[in-house]
Design a protein around this motif. Structure first.
Motif: not given
Length: 235
Positions: A126, A161, A163, A165, A173, A175, A178-179, A184, A186
């Motif tokens: 990530g 980054s 996000g 969650c 984040l 990976y 992020d997934s 999400d 940047n």
């Protein structure tokens, strides 16, 4: 919210920047953000692209190339050269890195030179593009310092980054986060707090202006921390 690695929502992953990681380029670093590791190298060539000569654009040029090495992910990622062309994602990221570096440099002071920024991902977990931008600035400054034109740099630049969650705004984040993130983003910013680029997506979700403000504030705080680390390495 409990994060996978035990961090608070406002906490960066452990960051290490190792300068002069390889000998041949004018400037280079290994940057580690958590388990993401990227080598960033700045090499200098005399001369500028043909289009600059034809249009008689003064000064120099900065451009970037980005790649993920086959062993940087699991399963193995095949080399893009075997496909005959870079993926769209690769092209997007290397253009972003180039734009970010040019945003903080007075290109006329660079002279009629081209600075190539090569970013190679050794291990991806990530945030590879944001790590590449943060590391590339340090490699670029080392290269310009070696050339004797460090004054061409008008500001620092870094990226991180952010996000949402499980409904919570979080910084930097990995990976797995992020997934699964609902949002999400940047963010690339200069040292004086100006935005170079904001790339944000609602992943099968939407987000409000209030959410956006929280994420940008979180990113700004993270980039300030990264800026301090960059300065320490460059002292």
């Amino acid at each position: 919210m409990k994060r996978i690695d035990g961090r608070t929502p406002t906490e960066l992953r452990p960051v290490k920047i190792r300068p002069h990681f390889v000998a041949k380029p004018a400037g280079s670093v290994l940057i580690e953000m958590g388990n993401t590791r990227v080598v960033c190298a700045a090499s200098v060539e005399e001369g500028v692209p043909r289009w600059m000569k034809e249009q008689k654009v003064p000064g120099g040029w900065i451009t970037a190339e980005y790649s993920m090495l086959p062993f940087s992910t699991s399963p193995r990622k095949s080399r893009e050269v075997n496909r005959g062309h870079p993926e769209g994602r690769t092209q997007e990221i290397q253009r972003l890195i180039g734009r970010a570096m040019r945003a903080v440099v007075d290109l006329e002071q660079v002279g009629t030179r081209t600075v190539w920024i090569d970013c190679d991902v050794l291990q991806a977990d990530g945030g590879t593009r944001t790590a590449a931008i943060t590391g590339s600035y340090v490699a670029l400054k080392l290269a310009l310092r070696k050339l004797g034109c460090e004054a061409a740099l008008k500001q620092s630049v870094a990226a991180v980054s952010v996000g949402i969650c499980e409904g919570t705004p979080v910084l930097d984040l990995c990976y797995e986060e992020d997934s699964k993130a609902e949002v999400d983003m940047n963010v690339v910013m200069t040292g004086d707090g100006r935005f170079v680029e904001v790339q944000g997506t609602g992943e099968e979700a939407t987000f409000s202006q209030k959410d956006l403000s929280k994420l940008l504030k979180l990113a700004s705080n993270g980039i300030k921390q990264l800026g301090k680390l960059q300065e320490e390495v460059l002292e």
